[in-house]
Design a protein around this motif. Structure first.
Motif, PDB file in Angstrom:
ATOM      1  N   LYS A  38       0.828  -1.203   0.000  1.00 65.22           N
ATOM      2  CA  LYS A  38       0.000   0.000   0.000  1.00 65.22           C
ATOM      3  C   LYS A  38       0.865   1.258   0.000  1.00 65.22           C
ATOM      4  O   LYS A  38       1.826   1.374   0.773  1.00 65.22           O
ATOM      5  N   GLY A  39       0.521   2.199  -0.877  1.00 62.12           N
ATOM      6  CA  GLY A  39       1.253   3.451  -0.984  1.00 62.12           C
ATOM      7  C   GLY A  39       2.404   3.415  -1.962  1.00 62.12           C
ATOM      8  O   GLY A  39       2.916   4.464  -2.364  1.00 62.12           O
ATOM      9  N   GLY A  58      -5.838  -6.924  -5.821  1.00 60.88           N
ATOM     10  CA  GLY A  58      -5.771  -5.620  -5.188  1.00 60.88           C
ATOM     11  C   GLY A  58      -6.327  -4.510  -6.063  1.00 60.88           C
ATOM     12  O   GLY A  58      -6.987  -4.761  -7.070  1.00 60.88           O
ATOM     13  N   ASN A  59      -6.037  -3.279  -5.660  1.00 65.05           N
ATOM     14  CA  ASN A  59      -6.522  -2.098  -6.383  1.00 65.05           C
ATOM     15  C   ASN A  59      -5.441  -1.027  -6.443  1.00 65.05           C
ATOM     16  O   ASN A  59      -4.647  -0.883  -5.510  1.00 65.05           O
ATOM     17  N   LEU A  60      -5.454  -0.267  -7.538  1.00 69.14           N
ATOM     18  CA  LEU A  60      -4.511   0.828  -7.735  1.00 69.14           C
ATOM     19  C   LEU A  60      -5.252   2.052  -8.236  1.00 69.14           C
ATOM     20  O   LEU A  60      -6.351   1.941  -8.783  1.00 69.14           O
ATOM     21  N   LYS A  61      -4.631   3.191  -8.076  1.00 69.91           N
ATOM     22  CA  LYS A  61      -5.140   4.391  -8.736  1.00 69.91           C
ATOM     23  C   LYS A  61      -4.120   4.849  -9.772  1.00 69.91           C
ATOM     24  O   LYS A  61      -2.910   4.703  -9.583  1.00 69.91           O
ATOM     25  N   ILE A  62      -4.629   5.355 -10.896  1.00 73.46           N
ATOM     26  CA  ILE A  62      -3.774   5.907 -11.928  1.00 73.46           C
ATOM     27  C   ILE A  62      -3.796   7.424 -11.791  1.00 73.46           C
ATOM     28  O   ILE A  62      -4.864   8.043 -11.806  1.00 73.46           O
ATOM     29  N   VAL A  63      -2.619   8.007 -11.622  1.00 77.16           N
ATOM     30  CA  VAL A  63      -2.490   9.451 -11.437  1.00 77.16           C
ATOM     31  C   VAL A  63      -1.804  10.051 -12.653  1.00 77.16           C
ATOM     32  O   VAL A  63      -0.749   9.579 -13.081  1.00 77.16           O
ATOM     33  N   GLN A  64      -2.414  11.079 -13.205  1.00 75.52           N
ATOM     34  CA  GLN A  64      -1.849  11.789 -14.355  1.00 75.52           C
ATOM     35  C   GLN A  64      -1.282  13.119 -13.889  1.00 75.52           C
ATOM     36  O   GLN A  64      -1.936  13.859 -13.148  1.00 75.52           O
ATOM     37  N   VAL A  65      -0.057  13.418 -14.319  1.00 75.37           N
ATOM     38  CA  VAL A  65       0.616  14.661 -13.955  1.00 75.37           C
ATOM     39  C   VAL A  65       0.838  15.469 -15.217  1.00 75.37           C
ATOM     40  O   VAL A  65       1.480  14.989 -16.163  1.00 75.37           O
ATOM     41  N   ASP A  66       0.296  16.700 -15.248  1.00 78.54           N
ATOM     42  CA  ASP A  66       0.462  17.520 -16.447  1.00 78.54           C
ATOM     43  C   ASP A  66       1.798  18.253 -16.416  1.00 78.54           C
ATOM     44  O   ASP A  66       2.596  18.092 -15.480  1.00 78.54           O
ATOM     45  N   GLU A  67       2.057  19.053 -17.440  1.00 81.82           N
ATOM     46  CA  GLU A  67       3.345  19.728 -17.577  1.00 81.82           C
ATOM     47  C   GLU A  67       3.606  20.738 -16.468  1.00 81.82           C
ATOM     48  O   GLU A  67       4.749  21.116 -16.222  1.00 81.82           O
ATOM     49  N   TYR A  97       1.494   7.600 -13.442  1.00 77.73           N
ATOM     50  CA  TYR A  97       2.033   6.550 -12.599  1.00 77.73           C
ATOM     51  C   TYR A  97       0.876   5.901 -11.846  1.00 77.73           C
ATOM     52  O   TYR A  97      -0.239   6.437 -11.790  1.00 77.73           O
ATOM     53  N   ALA A  98       1.131   4.736 -11.282  1.00 73.22           N
ATOM     54  CA  ALA A  98       0.125   4.036 -10.485  1.00 73.22           C
ATOM     55  C   ALA A  98       0.569   4.029  -9.029  1.00 73.22           C
ATOM     56  O   ALA A  98       1.771   4.060  -8.729  1.00 73.22           O
ATOM     57  N   GLN A  99      -0.412   3.988  -8.119  1.00 77.38           N
ATOM     58  CA  GLN A  99      -0.107   3.894  -6.692  1.00 77.38           C
ATOM     59  C   GLN A  99      -1.052   2.885  -6.048  1.00 77.38           C
ATOM     60  O   GLN A  99      -2.260   2.890  -6.317  1.00 77.38           O
ATOM     61  N   VAL A 100      -0.494   2.018  -5.221  1.00 76.33           N
ATOM     62  CA  VAL A 100      -1.254   0.942  -4.595  1.00 76.33           C
ATOM     63  C   VAL A 100      -2.208   1.505  -3.542  1.00 76.33           C
ATOM     64  O   VAL A 100      -1.814   2.295  -2.680  1.00 76.33           O
ATOM     65  N   LEU A 101      -3.469   1.078  -3.602  1.00 74.22           N
ATOM     66  CA  LEU A 101      -4.490   1.542  -2.669  1.00 74.22           C
ATOM     67  C   LEU A 101      -4.783   0.537  -1.560  1.00 74.22           C
ATOM     68  O   LEU A 101      -5.131   0.918  -0.443  1.00 74.22           O
ATOM     69  N   THR A 102      -4.696  -0.744  -1.882  1.00 78.13           N
ATOM     70  CA  THR A 102      -4.999  -1.790  -0.909  1.00 78.13           C
ATOM     71  C   THR A 102      -3.728  -2.229  -0.184  1.00 78.13           C
ATOM     72  O   THR A 102      -2.633  -1.759  -0.496  1.00 78.13           O
TER      73      THR A 102
END
Length: 226
Positions: A38-39, A58-67, A97-102
């Motif tokens: 997790k994290g 498990g589960n992940l979130k996909i985070v998008q980072v702009d310029e 990037y992805a980040q682990v939620l569970t």
């Protein structure tokens, strides 16, 4: 992880149903497995090191980072779904990037170049892959549409309804969802302030529509909430 376990993990996934057992065993050779806690952040890599991931648990979130460095949660990845360098190296001006939620996740991954060759060798697999990616893109498109055409309350209801239909345990109209998201993360997903999201949850609890805790969300009547 043993080759036999790898084989059955891949054999049972709908993406690879179009391959025979011999082809799936060959696939095991180019497949890597890893566990993450997790994290933990998962970088998709760049150019030759880029990878495509298949979430086994498990589960992940996909985070998008702009310029400009702004972050936006664009999707929640659940068991069996694909993520990573799905555009095969095309640059859209943003970083993901992805980040682990569970508590933990199990990931199966392929080098992007190897996976691209695999699709070229097996046209039926390419069709299956296109369908799976199409479903994910449709979900993301719907999320963006909600931002333009729905208010905060409607967006939260739409998010909870989608989450319930994908992962909830139904008993009639009542549904229980294992909660792995903070209210801050839910707010980011629906582009709302945390204060507004908390206020809506509190109102629904007072009305007897939901029961919210850090571990689970119980929606007493999904149709009534919607």
């Amino acid at each position: 992880m043993s080759e036999e376990v790898k084989f059955w993990h891949l054999r049972n996934h709908q993406l690879f149903w179009v391959l025979n057992n011999s082809q799936v065993r060959q696939l095991c050779i180019i497949t890597n497995y890893k566990r993450a806690k997790k994290g933990e952040m998962i970088d998709f890599g760049e150019h030759e090191s880029s990878r495509i991931y298949l979430l086994k648990r498990g589960n992940l979130k996909i985070v998008q980072v702009d310029e400009e460095g702004n972050e936006l949660i664009v999707d929640i990845i659940q068991k069996g779904e694909l993520f990573g360098s799905l555009n095969f190296g095309q640059d859209n001006g943003s970083y993901e990037y992805a980040q682990v939620l569970t508590d933990s996740v199990v990931l199966c991954s392929f080098n992007t170049a190897d996976f691209e060759r695999l699709l070229a060798e097996h046209p039926t697999l390419a069709i299956s892959y296109t369908k799976l990616i199409g479903f994910r893109l449709k979900r993301i498109k719907n999320n963006y549409s909600n931002l333009f055409f729905k208010n905060t309350k409607e967006r939260l209801i739409a998010f909870l309804t989608d989450w319930a239909n994908r992962e909830g345990r139904f008993t009639g109209n009542q549904v229980c969802i294992d909660n792995f998201l903070t209210q801050k993360e839910i707010s980011q997903i629906i582009c709302s302030s945390r204060q507004t999201t908390t206020q809506l949850f509190n109102e629904w609890e007072q009305q007897g529509l939901i029961s919210y805790s850090r571990k689970e969300i119980m929606i007493k009547n999904l149709k009534e909430l919607a």
